[in-house]
Design a protein around this motif. Sequence first.
Motif, PDB file in Angstrom:
ATOM      1  N   PRO A   1      37.596  71.472  67.496  1.00  0.00           N
ATOM      2  CA  PRO A   1      37.053  72.822  67.382  1.00  0.00           C
ATOM      3  C   PRO A   1      36.203  72.994  66.121  1.00  0.00           C
ATOM      4  O   PRO A   1      36.381  72.271  65.142  1.00  0.00           O
ATOM      5  CB  PRO A   1      38.305  73.701  67.309  1.00  0.00           C
ATOM      6  N   MET A   2      35.277  73.932  66.189  1.00  0.00           N
ATOM      7  CA  MET A   2      34.561  74.354  64.983  1.00  0.00           C
ATOM      8  C   MET A   2      35.563  75.135  64.148  1.00  0.00           C
ATOM      9  O   MET A   2      36.390  75.872  64.688  1.00  0.00           O
ATOM     10  CB  MET A   2      33.385  75.274  65.319  1.00  0.00           C
ATOM     11  N   ARG A   3      35.468  75.019  62.819  1.00  0.00           N
ATOM     12  CA  ARG A   3      36.401  75.742  61.955  1.00  0.00           C
ATOM     13  C   ARG A   3      35.633  76.510  60.892  1.00  0.00           C
ATOM     14  O   ARG A   3      34.750  75.966  60.235  1.00  0.00           O
ATOM     15  CB  ARG A   3      37.376  74.773  61.293  1.00  0.00           C
ATOM     16  N   ILE A   4      35.986  77.773  60.746  1.00  0.00           N
ATOM     17  CA  ILE A   4      35.455  78.643  59.699  1.00  0.00           C
ATOM     18  C   ILE A   4      36.669  79.026  58.864  1.00  0.00           C
ATOM     19  O   ILE A   4      37.553  79.750  59.338  1.00  0.00           O
ATOM     20  CB  ILE A   4      34.773  79.883  60.313  1.00  0.00           C
ATOM     21  N   VAL A   5      36.733  78.509  57.633  1.00  0.00           N
ATOM     22  CA  VAL A   5      37.962  78.589  56.847  1.00  0.00           C
ATOM     23  C   VAL A   5      37.697  79.248  55.499  1.00  0.00           C
ATOM     24  O   VAL A   5      36.847  78.793  54.728  1.00  0.00           O
ATOM     25  CB  VAL A   5      38.543  77.166  56.615  1.00  0.00           C
ATOM     26  N   GLY A   6      38.435  80.299  55.210  1.00  0.00           N
ATOM     27  CA  GLY A   6      38.390  80.902  53.890  1.00  0.00           C
ATOM     28  C   GLY A   6      39.279  80.133  52.935  1.00  0.00           C
ATOM     29  O   GLY A   6      40.457  79.916  53.220  1.00  0.00           O
ATOM     30  N   ASP A   7      38.733  79.702  51.813  1.00  0.00           N
ATOM     31  CA  ASP A   7      39.477  78.928  50.815  1.00  0.00           C
ATOM     32  C   ASP A   7      40.115  79.884  49.809  1.00  0.00           C
ATOM     33  O   ASP A   7      39.704  79.960  48.654  1.00  0.00           O
ATOM     34  CB  ASP A   7      38.526  77.945  50.124  1.00  0.00           C
ATOM     35  N   VAL A   8      41.122  80.633  50.258  1.00  0.00           N
ATOM     36  CA  VAL A   8      41.696  81.696  49.430  1.00  0.00           C
ATOM     37  C   VAL A   8      42.365  81.194  48.160  1.00  0.00           C
ATOM     38  O   VAL A   8      42.449  81.926  47.178  1.00  0.00           O
ATOM     39  CB  VAL A   8      42.667  82.588  50.245  1.00  0.00           C
ATOM     40  N   ASP A   9      42.821  79.957  48.157  1.00  0.00           N
ATOM     41  CA  ASP A   9      43.438  79.454  46.921  1.00  0.00           C
ATOM     42  C   ASP A   9      42.441  78.684  46.044  1.00  0.00           C
ATOM     43  O   ASP A   9      42.765  78.291  44.930  1.00  0.00           O
ATOM     44  CB  ASP A   9      44.680  78.605  47.209  1.00  0.00           C
ATOM     45  N   GLY A  10      41.225  78.488  46.537  1.00  0.00           N
ATOM     46  CA  GLY A  10      40.162  77.865  45.750  1.00  0.00           C
ATOM     47  C   GLY A  10      40.266  76.362  45.583  1.00  0.00           C
ATOM     48  O   GLY A  10      39.432  75.759  44.912  1.00  0.00           O
ATOM     49  N   THR A  11      41.243  75.728  46.208  1.00  0.00           N
ATOM     50  CA  THR A  11      41.435  74.294  45.994  1.00  0.00           C
ATOM     51  C   THR A  11      40.336  73.427  46.603  1.00  0.00           C
ATOM     52  O   THR A  11      40.020  72.370  46.074  1.00  0.00           O
ATOM     53  CB  THR A  11      42.794  73.823  46.546  1.00  0.00           C
ATOM     54  N   ARG A  12      39.735  73.876  47.675  1.00  0.00           N
ATOM     55  CA  ARG A  12      38.710  73.051  48.333  1.00  0.00           C
ATOM     56  C   ARG A  12      37.317  73.292  47.786  1.00  0.00           C
ATOM     57  O   ARG A  12      36.446  72.439  47.915  1.00  0.00           O
ATOM     58  CB  ARG A  12      38.738  73.299  49.839  1.00  0.00           C
ATOM     59  N   THR A  13      37.098  74.470  47.196  1.00  0.00           N
ATOM     60  CA  THR A  13      35.765  74.798  46.690  1.00  0.00           C
ATOM     61  C   THR A  13      35.673  74.754  45.168  1.00  0.00           C
ATOM     62  O   THR A  13      34.576  74.856  44.621  1.00  0.00           O
ATOM     63  CB  THR A  13      35.345  76.203  47.162  1.00  0.00           C
ATOM     64  N   GLY A  14      36.803  74.640  44.494  1.00  0.00           N
ATOM     65  CA  GLY A  14      36.789  74.647  43.037  1.00  0.00           C
ATOM     66  C   GLY A  14      36.618  76.030  42.446  1.00  0.00           C
ATOM     67  O   GLY A  14      36.346  76.183  41.259  1.00  0.00           O
ATOM     68  N   ALA A  15      36.778  77.058  43.259  1.00  0.00           N
ATOM     69  CA  ALA A  15      36.622  78.443  42.807  1.00  0.00           C
ATOM     70  C   ALA A  15      37.987  79.034  42.456  1.00  0.00           C
ATOM     71  O   ALA A  15      39.028  78.503  42.831  1.00  0.00           O
ATOM     72  CB  ALA A  15      35.968  79.281  43.903  1.00  0.00           C
ATOM     73  N   ALA A  16      37.958  80.153  41.739  1.00  0.00           N
ATOM     74  CA  ALA A  16      39.193  80.871  41.450  1.00  0.00           C
ATOM     75  C   ALA A  16      39.749  81.433  42.758  1.00  0.00           C
ATOM     76  O   ALA A  16      39.001  81.782  43.672  1.00  0.00           O
ATOM     77  CB  ALA A  16      38.922  82.005  40.469  1.00  0.00           C
ATOM     78  N   ALA A  17      41.059  81.509  42.852  1.00  0.00           N
ATOM     79  CA  ALA A  17      41.703  82.039  44.050  1.00  0.00           C
ATOM     80  C   ALA A  17      41.309  83.493  44.278  1.00  0.00           C
ATOM     81  O   ALA A  17      41.027  84.230  43.333  1.00  0.00           O
ATOM     82  CB  ALA A  17      43.219  81.925  43.915  1.00  0.00           C
TER      83      ALA A  17
END
Length: 115
Positions: free
Chosen positions: A47-63
């Motif tokens: 499946p296609m996946r649209i995922v919010g990185d709420v904890d920031g671990t995958r994008t390196g951003a703040a949670a």
Amino acid sequence: TTPASAFRSLTRGMAALANPGDELVIAPGTYAEGDLAPARSGSASRPMRIVGDVDGTRTGAAAGRVVIQPPETKSTGILLLGYRHVRIESVDVVGAIDAGIQIRSSPTGVPSAQI
């Protein structure tokens, strides 16, 4: 795959969802975009996946929350007309004129399924 190579808009990121199994990971923040849709559907096994990185671990951003807030010129946040095998995870849509996430048949009658 890295913050430096990230798309500058969700519209561009969604357009890149072109092959079954593709995934768009969205960093925490509020995005003033709407009527978003992937380029194609996924498949049952990929499946296609649209995922919010709420904890920031995958994008390196703040949670934080991942919020799509459509501008007045767009009626909905995510618009899936005739799509199949799409997963949306950890994404909030607020302030849409119509439904935040619309799942309907395509204009030619192709039904959506497995969203």
